[in-house]
Design an enzyme around this catalytic site. Structure first.
Site, PDB file in Angstrom:
ATOM      1  N   LYS A  13      -2.925  14.989  39.942  1.00 40.28           N
ATOM      2  CA  LYS A  13      -3.911  15.636  39.076  1.00 40.28           C
ATOM      3  C   LYS A  13      -4.366  16.972  39.675  1.00 40.28           C
ATOM      4  O   LYS A  13      -4.489  17.971  38.971  1.00 40.28           O
ATOM      5  CB  LYS A  13      -5.116  14.706  38.856  1.00 40.28           C
ATOM      6  CG  LYS A  13      -4.790  13.508  37.960  1.00 40.28           C
ATOM      7  CD  LYS A  13      -5.881  12.429  37.970  1.00 40.28           C
ATOM      8  CE  LYS A  13      -5.429  11.204  37.162  1.00 40.28           C
ATOM      9  NZ  LYS A  13      -6.375  10.069  37.268  1.00 40.28           N
TER      10      LYS A  13
ATOM     11  N   GLN B 215     -11.760   7.691  39.828  1.00 42.71           N
ATOM     12  CA  GLN B 215     -10.425   7.089  39.876  1.00 42.71           C
ATOM     13  C   GLN B 215     -10.556   5.563  39.936  1.00 42.71           C
ATOM     14  O   GLN B 215     -11.195   5.024  40.825  1.00 42.71           O
ATOM     15  CB  GLN B 215      -9.649   7.624  41.092  1.00 42.71           C
ATOM     16  CG  GLN B 215      -8.198   7.171  41.152  1.00 42.71           C
ATOM     17  CD  GLN B 215      -7.361   7.740  39.997  1.00 42.71           C
ATOM     18  OE1 GLN B 215      -7.515   8.894  39.600  1.00 42.71           O
ATOM     19  NE2 GLN B 215      -6.498   6.911  39.430  1.00 42.71           N
TER      20      GLN B 215
ATOM     21  N   ASP C 293     -12.344  11.312  30.991  1.00 44.90           N
ATOM     22  CA  ASP C 293     -11.458  10.156  30.836  1.00 44.90           C
ATOM     23  C   ASP C 293     -11.742   9.409  29.527  1.00 44.90           C
ATOM     24  O   ASP C 293     -10.946   8.578  29.102  1.00 44.90           O
ATOM     25  CB  ASP C 293     -11.634   9.187  32.015  1.00 44.90           C
ATOM     26  CG  ASP C 293     -10.482   9.279  33.016  1.00 44.90           C
ATOM     27  OD1 ASP C 293      -9.421   9.824  32.649  1.00 44.90           O
ATOM     28  OD2 ASP C 293     -10.647   8.804  34.148  1.00 44.90           O
TER      29      ASP C 293
END
Lengths: 269, 269
Positions: free
Chosen positions: B29, B73, B96
């Site tokens: 990422k 994460q 997200d």
């Protein structure tokens, strides 16, 4: 609760305009509240009221500590944006469970919404109390409204059913429904579900309440469901009638959600 | 944007512990951000950190106006409650799309989430760019995780597919998948989907990334999907490989969500 802590649950309803069906739904809810000892109040607003008037009614109920649940009777007139009105209702008093935060928490695993929408909750309650196994069974939900279809499909999944969602874009929906052990229909189309749409022994819950003309009835119309009852009853192992099937369960769940909310506020168990 | 208003989008990632897969995802990422000119930063917290440390990192990124997207994460170590951590992340920076408010708005008709979860968004983007029609087609989603299965099923429904959701409780899942025009699988089970699970001509998107032992590979393991590729490729009309299929799309959508967020903040169009 009244005897224990001297408090009763309170439900506030906001109604805009004078739709005949809405008036009748609200009247039924008020009567049910009175029966079980829930304090209820109604803000009746004119058909042409402004968004600010609705929000004003909402915030005054929101500020009232004796109100534990607020519901906005849907549908609202065209000129009012339902989404924007519902966004203002705090999730803590959203006894209809229509706030996106409650809906998101209903959808997501490992989370719990503060309230589950009343009609879907009533459908599942009927299945559970009738001893219908849900986990691992195939369920078809016809319709994908925010009020019934969507939350019903999410709730069936929570109970580990394998869910298929059928809607206006679905080709040959009967090929999907006739594989299902449980069929919940909320399409708003009278006689949509025929006998040959069903698997023998299926359990059928009819959430449709469609007014159809009937000169012989008192008001010139009667309510009919989405299911062709006469055909379906010969195929299904269990089926809910319209009227008198899901409707009373919806009201019962509204009372239950309002009670839960009051218990949460007063930490009463 | 940099040339127009002298600003760049900023993405912050919170990583707890040193899971090999998480480290590798985060590295990918960061590299992608660097390539396209998005400022990125990482808060690396120890495996045994407290919930307050995670929330501290979150709130400092939240207060930083140069950060337009924050992601935690996943998975977090067992002792941290993912739901409680994600609840604290403001929906406005939730690139997200895992906040229940964003998920609820994704689920509900007539509403728009601020962010759509990256992997599902990438799956749909692939379908659209490959000219696969979604409306009216049958789709089967295997798996119902909050991260992939659930939002993918909601997003396919938004595009008017007829969706069935298959999971661990489903009996004979192959009877459902073999009726589907589009199969998206995110079950985490290597080789679950065999050739005979698929309808000839189906489009298959494999979101599985399962490490399987492989002494011949450099690290002693390789990644494999949920689909038995060799069999499926002979039946499907299109299929994504693992690795290299959905993974890069997920990262691209994360960059796109971060850019959208910065545009929203700076009212840049």
């Amino acid at each position: 609760m009244k005897e224990g802590i001297g408090m009763v649950p309170g439900l506030a309803v906001i109604v805009v305009g004078h739709r005949r069906d809405s008036q009748s739904y609200v009247r039924n809810k008020m009567m049910a509240c009175a029966e079980v000892g829930i304090k209820s109040m109604v803000a009746q607003l004119p058909e042409d009221c402004t968004k600010d008037q609705v929000l004003g009614a909402l915030s005054s109920f929101d500020a009232d500590p004796s109100v534990h649940g607020i519901l906005v009777q849907l549908p609202l007139p065209q000129h009012l944006d339902e989404g924007k009105v519902l966004d203002v209702l705090r999730p803590e008093k959203d006894v209809d469970g229509f706030h996106p935060l409650n809906m998101g928490n209903l959808a997501m695993r490992g989370r719990e919404p503060l309230f589950i929408p009343c009609t879907p909750k009533g459908c599942i309650e009927m299945l559970l109390r009738s001893g219908v196994e849900i986990a691992g069974r195939k369920a078809a939900v016809i319709g994908r409204s925010n009020i019934v279809g969507l939350p019903t499909s999410l709730l069936l999944q929570r109970h580990h059913a394998t869910v298929s969602i059928v809607h206006a874009f679905t080709k040959n929906p009967e090929l999907i429904t006739c594989e299902a052990d449980i069929v919940v229909t909320a399409a708003g189309v009278p006689n949509l579900v025929r006998g040959n749409w069903l698997k023998p022994g299926a359990v059928v819950i009819d959430v449709g309440t469609n007014p159809v003309e009937d000169p012989s009835s008192e008001h010139g119309y009667r309510l009919t469901g989405d299911v062709c009852y006469e055909e379906a009853v010969r195929v299904a192992s269990a089926i809910t009638p319209v009227p008198g099937g899901v409707g009373p369960m919806t009201i019962a769940m509204l009372l239950s959600n309002t009670l839960d909310s009051a218990k949460r506020v007063y930490a009463f168990t």
